[in-house]
Design a protein around this motif. Structure first.
Motif, PDB file in Angstrom:
ATOM      1  N   ASN A 152     198.100  32.893  -4.315  1.00 20.60           N
ATOM      2  CA  ASN A 152     198.441  31.581  -4.968  1.00 20.60           C
ATOM      3  C   ASN A 152     199.136  32.225  -6.493  1.00 20.60           C
ATOM      4  OD1 ASN A 152     198.026  29.488  -3.129  1.00 20.60           O
ATOM      5  ND2 ASN A 152     196.071  29.098  -4.063  1.00 20.60           N
ATOM      6  N   ALA A 153     198.314  32.875  -7.241  1.00 23.77           N
ATOM      7  CA  ALA A 153     198.636  33.310  -8.474  1.00 23.77           C
ATOM      8  C   ALA A 153     199.752  34.299  -8.355  1.00 23.77           C
ATOM      9  CB  ALA A 153     197.563  34.189  -9.214  1.00 23.77           C
ATOM     10  N   GLY A 156     203.024  31.971  -7.647  1.00 22.90           N
ATOM     11  CA  GLY A 156     203.310  31.193  -8.874  1.00 22.90           C
ATOM     12  C   GLY A 156     204.100  32.334  -9.828  1.00 22.90           C
ATOM     13  N   HIS A 160     207.907  32.064 -11.398  1.00 19.18           N
ATOM     14  CA  HIS A 160     208.253  31.731 -12.651  1.00 19.18           C
ATOM     15  C   HIS A 160     208.868  32.955 -13.357  1.00 19.18           C
ATOM     16  CE1 HIS A 160     206.661  28.025 -12.424  1.00 19.18           C
ATOM     17  NE2 HIS A 160     205.337  28.493 -12.253  1.00 19.18           N
ATOM     18  N   GLU A 176     198.575  40.855 -15.695  1.00 19.06           N
ATOM     19  CA  GLU A 176     197.977  40.258 -16.389  1.00 19.06           C
ATOM     20  C   GLU A 176     197.016  39.183 -15.765  1.00 19.06           C
ATOM     21  OE1 GLU A 176     199.742  37.611 -19.815  1.00 19.06           O
ATOM     22  OE2 GLU A 176     199.717  36.402 -18.106  1.00 19.06           O
TER      23      GLU A 176
ATOM     24  N   HIS B 117     207.181  26.097 -16.050  1.00 19.27           N
ATOM     25  CA  HIS B 117     206.063  26.921 -16.341  1.00 19.27           C
ATOM     26  C   HIS B 117     205.528  26.789 -17.621  1.00 19.27           C
ATOM     27  CE1 HIS B 117     203.957  31.085 -16.842  1.00 19.27           C
ATOM     28  NE2 HIS B 117     203.388  30.375 -15.493  1.00 19.27           N
ATOM     29  N   ASP B 118     206.436  27.220 -18.492  1.00 22.31           N
ATOM     30  CA  ASP B 118     206.197  27.142 -19.949  1.00 22.31           C
ATOM     31  C   ASP B 118     205.797  25.720 -20.654  1.00 22.31           C
ATOM     32  OD1 ASP B 118     206.777  29.784 -20.297  1.00 22.31           O
ATOM     33  OD2 ASP B 118     208.638  29.609 -21.507  1.00 22.31           O
ATOM     34  N   ALA B 145     197.124  34.133 -21.576  1.00 24.99           N
ATOM     35  CA  ALA B 145     196.782  34.653 -20.305  1.00 24.99           C
ATOM     36  C   ALA B 145     196.195  33.622 -19.167  1.00 24.99           C
ATOM     37  CB  ALA B 145     196.268  36.106 -20.025  1.00 24.99           C
ATOM     38  N   VAL B 146     195.179  33.043 -19.594  1.00 21.60           N
ATOM     39  CA  VAL B 146     194.592  32.250 -18.819  1.00 21.60           C
ATOM     40  C   VAL B 146     195.209  30.948 -18.622  1.00 21.60           C
ATOM     41  CG1 VAL B 146     192.635  30.709 -18.655  1.00 21.60           C
ATOM     42  CG2 VAL B 146     192.300  32.924 -19.652  1.00 21.60           C
ATOM     43  N   ARG B 148     198.540  30.853 -18.317  1.00 19.30           N
ATOM     44  CA  ARG B 148     199.467  31.262 -17.295  1.00 19.30           C
ATOM     45  C   ARG B 148     198.977  31.674 -15.997  1.00 19.30           C
ATOM     46  NH1 ARG B 148     202.181  33.983 -22.090  1.00 19.30           N
ATOM     47  NH2 ARG B 148     200.629  35.822 -21.867  1.00 19.30           N
ATOM     48  N   LEU B 149     197.921  31.888 -15.990  1.00 23.52           N
ATOM     49  CA  LEU B 149     197.287  32.062 -14.651  1.00 23.52           C
ATOM     50  C   LEU B 149     197.115  30.927 -13.874  1.00 23.52           C
ATOM     51  CD1 LEU B 149     195.899  33.759 -12.515  1.00 23.52           C
ATOM     52  CD2 LEU B 149     193.867  33.871 -13.899  1.00 23.52           C
ATOM     53  N   VAL B 151     198.507  27.895 -14.394  1.00 28.49           N
ATOM     54  CA  VAL B 151     199.779  27.438 -13.988  1.00 28.49           C
ATOM     55  C   VAL B 151     200.326  28.038 -12.721  1.00 28.49           C
ATOM     56  CG1 VAL B 151     202.235  26.978 -14.579  1.00 28.49           C
ATOM     57  CG2 VAL B 151     200.250  26.499 -16.307  1.00 28.49           C
ATOM     58  N   ASN B 152     200.167  29.465 -12.662  1.00 29.18           N
ATOM     59  CA  ASN B 152     200.655  30.111 -11.661  1.00 29.18           C
ATOM     60  C   ASN B 152     199.783  29.786 -10.234  1.00 29.18           C
ATOM     61  OD1 ASN B 152     202.871  31.636 -12.733  1.00 29.18           O
ATOM     62  ND2 ASN B 152     201.332  33.462 -13.361  1.00 29.18           N
ATOM     63  N   ALA B 153     198.591  29.836 -10.498  1.00 25.62           N
ATOM     64  CA  ALA B 153     197.707  29.544  -9.377  1.00 25.62           C
ATOM     65  C   ALA B 153     198.111  28.131  -8.881  1.00 25.62           C
ATOM     66  CB  ALA B 153     196.220  29.556  -9.960  1.00 25.62           C
ATOM     67  N   THR B 155     200.752  26.290  -9.352  1.00 29.53           N
ATOM     68  CA  THR B 155     202.180  26.222  -8.418  1.00 29.53           C
ATOM     69  C   THR B 155     202.128  26.978  -7.104  1.00 29.53           C
ATOM     70  OG1 THR B 155     203.140  26.773 -10.786  1.00 29.53           O
ATOM     71  CG2 THR B 155     204.456  27.177  -8.734  1.00 29.53           C
ATOM     72  N   GLY B 156     201.352  27.919  -6.756  1.00 35.48           N
ATOM     73  CA  GLY B 156     201.127  28.575  -5.519  1.00 35.48           C
ATOM     74  C   GLY B 156     200.420  27.661  -4.688  1.00 35.48           C
ATOM     75  N   ALA B 157     199.494  27.290  -5.102  1.00 35.57           N
ATOM     76  CA  ALA B 157     198.522  26.441  -4.296  1.00 35.57           C
ATOM     77  C   ALA B 157     199.552  25.325  -3.961  1.00 35.57           C
ATOM     78  CB  ALA B 157     197.477  25.890  -5.167  1.00 35.57           C
ATOM     79  N   MET B 159     202.603  24.875  -3.535  1.00 32.95           N
ATOM     80  CA  MET B 159     203.323  25.205  -2.494  1.00 32.95           C
ATOM     81  C   MET B 159     203.008  25.288  -1.199  1.00 32.95           C
ATOM     82  SD  MET B 159     206.242  27.893  -4.145  1.00 32.95           S
ATOM     83  CE  MET B 159     206.825  28.158  -2.417  1.00 32.95           C
ATOM     84  N   ILE B 177     190.165  26.970  -6.903  1.00 37.09           N
ATOM     85  CA  ILE B 177     190.716  27.900  -8.077  1.00 37.09           C
ATOM     86  C   ILE B 177     189.790  28.082  -8.978  1.00 37.09           C
ATOM     87  CG2 ILE B 177     192.369  28.297  -9.948  1.00 37.09           C
ATOM     88  CD1 ILE B 177     194.598  27.101  -7.534  1.00 37.09           C
TER      89      ILE B 177
END
Lengths: 205, 205
Positions: A152-153, A156, A160, A176, B117-118, B145-146, B148-149, B151-153, B155-157, B159, B177
């Motif tokens: 997932n990470a 994402g 991005h 990161e 994302h931002d 960093a956390v 962003r992580l 949000v990334n996770a 986003t992936g979840a 999708m 997560i």
């Protein structure tokens, strides 16, 4: 000889299709344009791939085969290496770029139970189990949940990074992720041993 | 009175556009179909939104405004609550569903430096800083960093949950997560206090 030629044609079609999918996505891609790009007849494309769906499915489902870390490693370091190798290769490998572009259209051509997320998680899982046997993981770590979180990470981060920088900063983003995640997953001694920066996963020049 | 009517029309256009974007994506959406769905004239749509780009940008950039956790909370619990509330609301809120669908086409209408994302990371960051002041975070945690992580996770979840289950299992994926991530981020006493399951983030019936 004939077999060899067939394999060369197939590879040329996959490469041409990757470039077409990468630029236009699944919906926008055209099989006759793929034939033109590959320099083969439409019949030759259809000989190898009965439909655009088959082509896209082949490219997405074989993504993990294209990601081979340049260093031998195992356990947690292998999981890290696979993700970093993928991130570096995505910078200039059209087949991986097509895979990244197709991921959000995959419902059009992949069966839901054989999706790219499960493929990648399934690839990482045996290495996470090896990491557990090697006592690299904290007690009680749910390896299946960690495999899904990593996928997932990375998904994402890929999206991005594409939006902001056309993937150029993806390796740094994946690094990161691991800097945040390692303390959750690894026992301190294993976390200290894991190599991240300085081109881990970057192919030798 | 006039102002009130204008606001009602605007809200109807945003809702109709959300349904159109959710079903057809940005490229496939048509402004005249949005007008039909909203029961207003094409002129009325263009009065509020000069272009399809503006409509999509409005919907994507206001996503965080629509996510208001049902429980008062702060610090790390707030970060958790925002993500869980988003996951639950996505199950039946067309504006959030449109946002989820538009995220991978945003390069067509968002400026790269103002991407979703931002926006989300920026929303979580002050709460993560509050968590640090409350001594909920492990020493040395990189809050940016956390953010962003997370949000990334998510986003992936989102999708992958869409591909496999049309988002139905997203709240459980977001919970998972956090179960993986909390040990990395929170000191043990804070990690134990964080509430996750049992409909945290689910709106009251």
């Amino acid at each position: 000889m004939k077999q060899e030629r067939a394999e060369r044609t197939r590879a040329a079609v996959v490469l041409a299709a990757s470039e077409e999918f990468k630029e236009r996505g699944f919906a926008g891609a055209s099989v006759s344009r793929i034939a033109d790009r590959a320099g083969v007849t439409l019949g030759a494309v259809y000989f190898h791939f009965p439909s655009k769906n088959e082509l896209a499915r082949d490219i997405v489902s074989r993504q993990p085969d294209f990601v081979v870390p340049p260093h031998p490693s195992h356990g947690l370091q292998r999981v890290v290496d696979v993700t970093l190798t993928w991130a570096y290769q995505l910078l200039d490998d059209p087949v991986l770029q097509a895979g990244a572009r197709l991921v959000w259209e995959q419902e059009r051509f992949m069966e839901p139970e054989r999706n790219s997320h499960d493929q990648w998680a399934g690839l990482l899982l045996p290495e996470l189990r090896a990491a557990r046997r090697l006592r690299e993981l904290r007690t009680g770590t749910d390896v299946e949940a960690v495999a899904r979180l990593v996928v997932n990470a990375c998904t994402g981060a890929q999206m991005h990074s594409y939006v902001e920088a056309r993937h150029r900063d993806l390796p740094q983003r994946v690094e990161e992720i691991w800097r945040c995640l390692l303390p959750a997953v690894a026992v301190p001694s294993a976390a200290r041993r894991i190599e991240l920066g300085a081109g881990r996963g970057r192919p030798a020049p």
